[in-house]
Design a protein around this motif. Structure first.
Motif, PDB file in Angstrom:
ATOM      1  N   ALA A 178      41.004  41.567  37.567  1.00 30.32           N
ATOM      2  CA  ALA A 178      40.657  41.154  36.631  1.00 30.32           C
ATOM      3  C   ALA A 178      40.142  39.535  35.838  1.00 30.32           C
ATOM      4  CB  ALA A 178      40.993  41.639  34.904  1.00 30.32           C
ATOM      5  N   TYR A 179      40.664  38.818  36.134  1.00 26.45           N
ATOM      6  CA  TYR A 179      39.770  37.500  36.522  1.00 26.45           C
ATOM      7  C   TYR A 179      39.313  37.311  37.230  1.00 26.45           C
ATOM      8  CZ  TYR A 179      40.175  32.460  36.797  1.00 26.45           C
ATOM      9  OH  TYR A 179      39.679  31.384  36.738  1.00 26.45           O
ATOM     10  N   ARG A 229      37.044  39.095  38.787  1.00 22.97           N
ATOM     11  CA  ARG A 229      36.208  39.955  38.662  1.00 22.97           C
ATOM     12  C   ARG A 229      35.043  39.244  37.140  1.00 22.97           C
ATOM     13  NH1 ARG A 229      37.862  45.537  40.444  1.00 22.97           N
ATOM     14  NH2 ARG A 229      37.998  44.512  42.769  1.00 22.97           N
ATOM     15  N   ALA A 230      35.888  38.482  36.715  1.00 26.41           N
ATOM     16  CA  ALA A 230      35.267  38.424  35.133  1.00 26.41           C
ATOM     17  C   ALA A 230      34.733  37.259  35.066  1.00 26.41           C
ATOM     18  CB  ALA A 230      36.609  38.111  34.135  1.00 26.41           C
ATOM     19  N   ARG A 231      35.360  36.842  36.424  1.00 26.52           N
ATOM     20  CA  ARG A 231      34.744  35.080  36.812  1.00 26.52           C
ATOM     21  C   ARG A 231      33.412  34.973  37.639  1.00 26.52           C
ATOM     22  NH1 ARG A 231      37.044  29.607  38.345  1.00 26.52           N
ATOM     23  NH2 ARG A 231      35.726  28.777  39.590  1.00 26.52           N
ATOM     24  N   GLU A 263      31.289  38.409  37.678  1.00 22.60           N
ATOM     25  CA  GLU A 263      30.436  38.200  36.547  1.00 22.60           C
ATOM     26  C   GLU A 263      29.343  37.272  36.033  1.00 22.60           C
ATOM     27  OE1 GLU A 263      27.656  40.078  34.410  1.00 22.60           O
ATOM     28  OE2 GLU A 263      28.871  40.779  36.027  1.00 22.60           O
TER      29      GLU A 263
END
Length: 144
Positions: free
Chosen positions: A98-99, A101-103, A105
């Motif tokens: 999740a980290y 993918r968020a970074r 994005e």
């Protein structure tokens, strides 16, 4: 188009400068080496600490310490290799995925905002260059 526009060194300098500025603008909850290690695991799957150290160009003891911190943060975990009981693999956890993918994005959104400030002709030129940029990314990832 002038010769300077097609000079590989000039293109490389422009891409490098853009990438460097983009990386520096991202939030820094952790070191760039830590973030790059997580991104490597996301792209390639579980890896040995020695492999991660080589990819990130750090010593094995430094990578061992980094993995310990990431593990304590809940972003990675260590698994035994089913094919070789002597080997330990470093794997992303759900939180690590999740980290990353968020970074990623956040980076995409930052470029989207900048691209929104370009002219239609400039956007068209970038769109025409997309296959070459994707091929560059493929070539670069072969080194990992």
């Amino acid at each position: 188009m002038s010769r300077e526009d097609t000079d590989p060194a000039a293109i490389g300098a422009a891409l490098y400068g853009l990438t460097l500025r983009a990386v520096r603008r991202l939030p820094r909850e952790m070191s760039l080496t830590s973030a790059a290690t997580l991104a490597t695991l996301d792209l390639t799957g579980p890896r040995r600490i020695t492999d991660l150290a080589a990819v990130q160009a750090v010593t094995q003891p430094a990578m061992t310490a980094l993995v310990r911190v990431l593990e304590e943060s809940g972003l990675v975990e260590r698994w035994g290799d089913a094919s070789d009981k002597r080997v330990t693999l470093v794997c992303l956890t759900e939180a690590g995925t999740a980290y990353v993918r968020a970074r990623r994005e956040a980076g995409v959104q930052a470029f989207e905002r900048l691209i929104g400030e370009l002219t239609a002709d400039e956007i068209e030129a970038l769109a025409a260059a997309l296959p070459a940029l994707q091929h560059l990314a493929e070539l670069e990832s072969q080194d990992q």
